[in-house]
Write an enzyme that holds these catalytic residues in place. Structure first.
Site, PDB file in Angstrom:
ATOM      1  N   PHE A  26     -33.672 -72.085 118.483  1.00  0.00           N
ATOM      2  CA  PHE A  26     -33.273 -72.075 117.081  1.00  0.00           C
ATOM      3  C   PHE A  26     -34.502 -72.201 116.182  1.00  0.00           C
ATOM      4  CE2 PHE A  26     -31.919 -74.535 113.261  1.00  0.00           C
ATOM      5  CZ  PHE A  26     -31.143 -73.542 112.684  1.00  0.00           C
ATOM      6  N   GLN A  27     -34.604 -71.316 115.214  1.00  0.00           N
ATOM      7  CA  GLN A  27     -35.705 -71.265 114.258  1.00  0.00           C
ATOM      8  C   GLN A  27     -37.066 -71.149 114.946  1.00  0.00           C
ATOM      9  OE1 GLN A  27     -35.219 -74.427 111.287  1.00  0.00           O
ATOM     10  NE2 GLN A  27     -34.018 -73.014 110.043  1.00  0.00           N
ATOM     11  N   MET A  80     -45.761 -52.098  84.697  1.00  0.00           N
ATOM     12  CA  MET A  80     -46.816 -51.256  85.251  1.00  0.00           C
ATOM     13  C   MET A  80     -46.234 -50.091  86.037  1.00  0.00           C
ATOM     14  SD  MET A  80     -50.041 -50.851  85.097  1.00  0.00           S
ATOM     15  CE  MET A  80     -50.947 -52.357  84.768  1.00  0.00           C
TER      16      MET A  80
END
Length: 577
Positions: A113-114, A481
């Site tokens: 996980f993660q 821009m």
């Protein structure tokens, strides 16, 4: 004497010994041991609202002080959210150390996980990076990280620490020496090359000093000023180098390049010796490289050997710290003033007349209107209030270029902007970092309506810390821009550039507990800015400006820098028969 502590406490001890005063970060699962240690630690943690902004805030702190900025994120998405800031710091040579958490060592490679390969992901966007899997390596690595970030050409360093290292118990022993056999920093410059440079300068009839961000990184502003005055040459500062030579200095011309002044670009084109100090011959400065400074011999001083000859081959390359090289060069030139002949002296007087003529022919001056607020008018008012002494943290786009043209900076580290990467959303978090670095200083966050909406959550960080940042939104209702390029080079086919919804500034700021206002009439501008500056605490001023204004001069992509578009296309009048 060593002290028993866990890895998280050891990490904080290392940071404290490096002089770290605050960390910008966002907690998560694997960094909880670190945040538990921070609970009663004197180092201040600043909770940002997004990890990318933690990196930008650390940059703002570093850019405003010259010290190493520090940011922190958890594993997986927290770490990957830092990467834009790391690339930004890499492009602009900004010293930051990023601390990221990683899953427990035994879970690496298991798609836990993660979990993300932070070490692999950040290898190409950092000066160096580390993965710490052993507690006994932690202290040495952290101190190495600060050394690498701050020495030589500065840059970002990432330290990825596994959760088991943060939790593990060990004895901290102070690190007294850094020994990196493969890491070489060249500081002094070759004496023979410095002598060649001095001779070339003394023989030059049309010298030009081209100074960049390396001057600021090296703390070489005093040496630059002595050098410019000693040879009495015109000087330009790049976007990253603004403030290296005071804007009010009589030898300062302006910024060169794509949106540089006519005088700066013509001086670079016509010079016979270009003295390049702490610059990298960026494409936004050089334009079409084959046509850049065609008559000039080049002296290039840079601490990074990789920059020498990368874009423009120098006639006199000098690898070294620009502060030390300039000190030697100044001493050498002062010892042999008679080497400059009368012929050269007369030629230089003529050169100065040409440069001043270019400045008078096409000056950079504010544009005003009675019916709508012109962006240039806004910049002129900010310049008036800042008096060349305030910190201006800019976002990216048209407002950035107008500010670079029209706002004066009379000292280094006052102009903070994303130069190389051009990261929208940079301005507001960078201002946060700068305000923490200088609590008593006036700090403007000058942003466009596009970039501001990328960093709106940081209003929470500003409010919760009571930061007196003056947020000035140049609101033209477009990604300005991009619109300018579409108008000029894509037959005005405006595609996905209109920002037709913007929050009410008073309600938005009020929701966070401070003052906001929107103005759109020229007569309101001065009083509104003065109110923003005089108000205690933060202030959000939304300034509605001319929606269709373009930044000029402009060098079209692929053109030489002397091929400038100086103003909007004029209608062609066909004479009647």
């Amino acid at each position: 004497m060593s002290t028993l502590m866990n890895g998280a406490r050891m990490l904080l001890e290392c940071l404290a010994r490096e002089g770290v005063e605050c960390i910008f970060g966002y907690p998560g699962g694997v960094t909880l041991p670190l945040y538990d240690a921070l609970y009663d630690h004197p180092i201040r943690h600043v909770l940002v609202r997004h990890e990318e902004n933690a990196a930008f805030a650390a940059e703002g702190y570093a850019r405003a002080t010259g010290k190493v900025g520090v940011c922190c994120a958890t594993s997986g998405p927290g770490a990957t959210n830092l990467t834009t800031g790391l690339v930004d710091a890499m492009m602009d040579s900004i010293p930051i150390v990023a601390i990221t958490g990683q899953v427990t060592s035994k879970l690496i490679g298991s798609d836990a996980f993660q979990e993300a390969d932070t070490f692999g992901i950040t290898r190409s966007c950092t000066k160096h990076n580390y993965l710490v899997k052993r507690l006994e390596d932690l202290a040495q690595i952290v101190h190495e990280a600060f050394y690498v970030a701050a020495t030589g050409r500065p840059g970002p360093v990432l330290v990825d620490v596994t959760k088991d290292v943060l939790q593990g118990q060990g004895h901290y022993q102070p690190v007294t020496a850094i020994h990196l056999p493969g890491y070489k920093v060249f500081t002094e410059g070759h004496t023979g090359q410095i002598r060649r440079a001095a001779q070339m300068i003394q023989e030059s009839e049309r010298p030009l000093v081209y100074a960049g961000g390396g001057i600021i990184a090296a703390g070489a502003s005093a040496e630059l000023r002595e050098f410019v005055e000693g040879i009495d040459a015109p000087a330009v500062n790049t976007l990253m180098g603004l403030g290296a030579l005071p804007s009010e200095h009589p030898n300062f011309i302006s910024m060169p390049g794509m949106h540089g002044s006519y005088a700066a670009n013509m001086a670079m084109t016509e010079s016979d010796v270009l003295i390049a100090l702490g610059v990298r011959f960026d494409d936004r400065v050089t334009g079409r490289l084959a046509a850049f400074a065609p008559h000039a011999k080049v002296i290039h001083v840079d601490i990074d050997p990789a920059e020498i000859g990368k874009n423009r081959a120098p006639d006199v390359p000098i690898v070294g710290d620009v502060k030390r090289v300039l000190a030697k060069l100044n001493k050498l030139l002062a010892e042999t003033p008679e080497a400059t002949s009368e012929t050269v002296t007369a030629a230089r007087r003529a050169w100065w007349r040409r440069v001043r003529g270019w400045k008078e022919e096409h000056p950079l001056r504010p544009v005003t209107s009675d019916t709508e607020i012109k962006p240039q008018h806004l910049m002129a008012e900010i310049d008036r209030l800042s008096r060349g002494e305030a910190i201006v943290a800019s976002d990216v786009g048209q407002h950035q270029m107008w500010a670079a043209q029209l706002v004066r900076f009379n000292a280094p580290r006052l102009w903070l902007n994303s130069g190389g990467l051009g990261s929208m959303g940079f301005g507001l978090p960078a201002a946060i970092g700068a305000q923490f670095a200088h609590p008593g200083k006036l700090v403007f966050a000058l942003v466009g309506d596009g970039g501001f909406q990328m960093s709106i959550p940081e209003l929470g960080t500003i409010a919760s810390n009571g930061l007196p940042i003056k947020i000035i939104v140049m609101n033209n209702g477009y990604l300005g821009m991009v619109r300018q390029w579409q108008e000029l080079f894509y037959n005005n086919r405006l595609s996905a550039v209109e920002l037709d919804c913007f929050p009410d500034a008073a309600k938005l700021a009020g929701a966070y507990g401070f003052t906001g206002k929107t103005i759109e009439r020229p007569r309101e501008l001065r009083a509104a800015l003065e109110e923003a500056v005089s108000t205690q605490g933060p202030y959000l001023l939304n300034v509605k400006v001319s929606p269709s204004e373009c930044v000029y001069p402009m060098v079209p992509a692929g053109a030489a820098i002397q091929e400038m578009v100086l103003g909007p296309p004029q209608p062609v009048t066909v004479p009647t028969q």
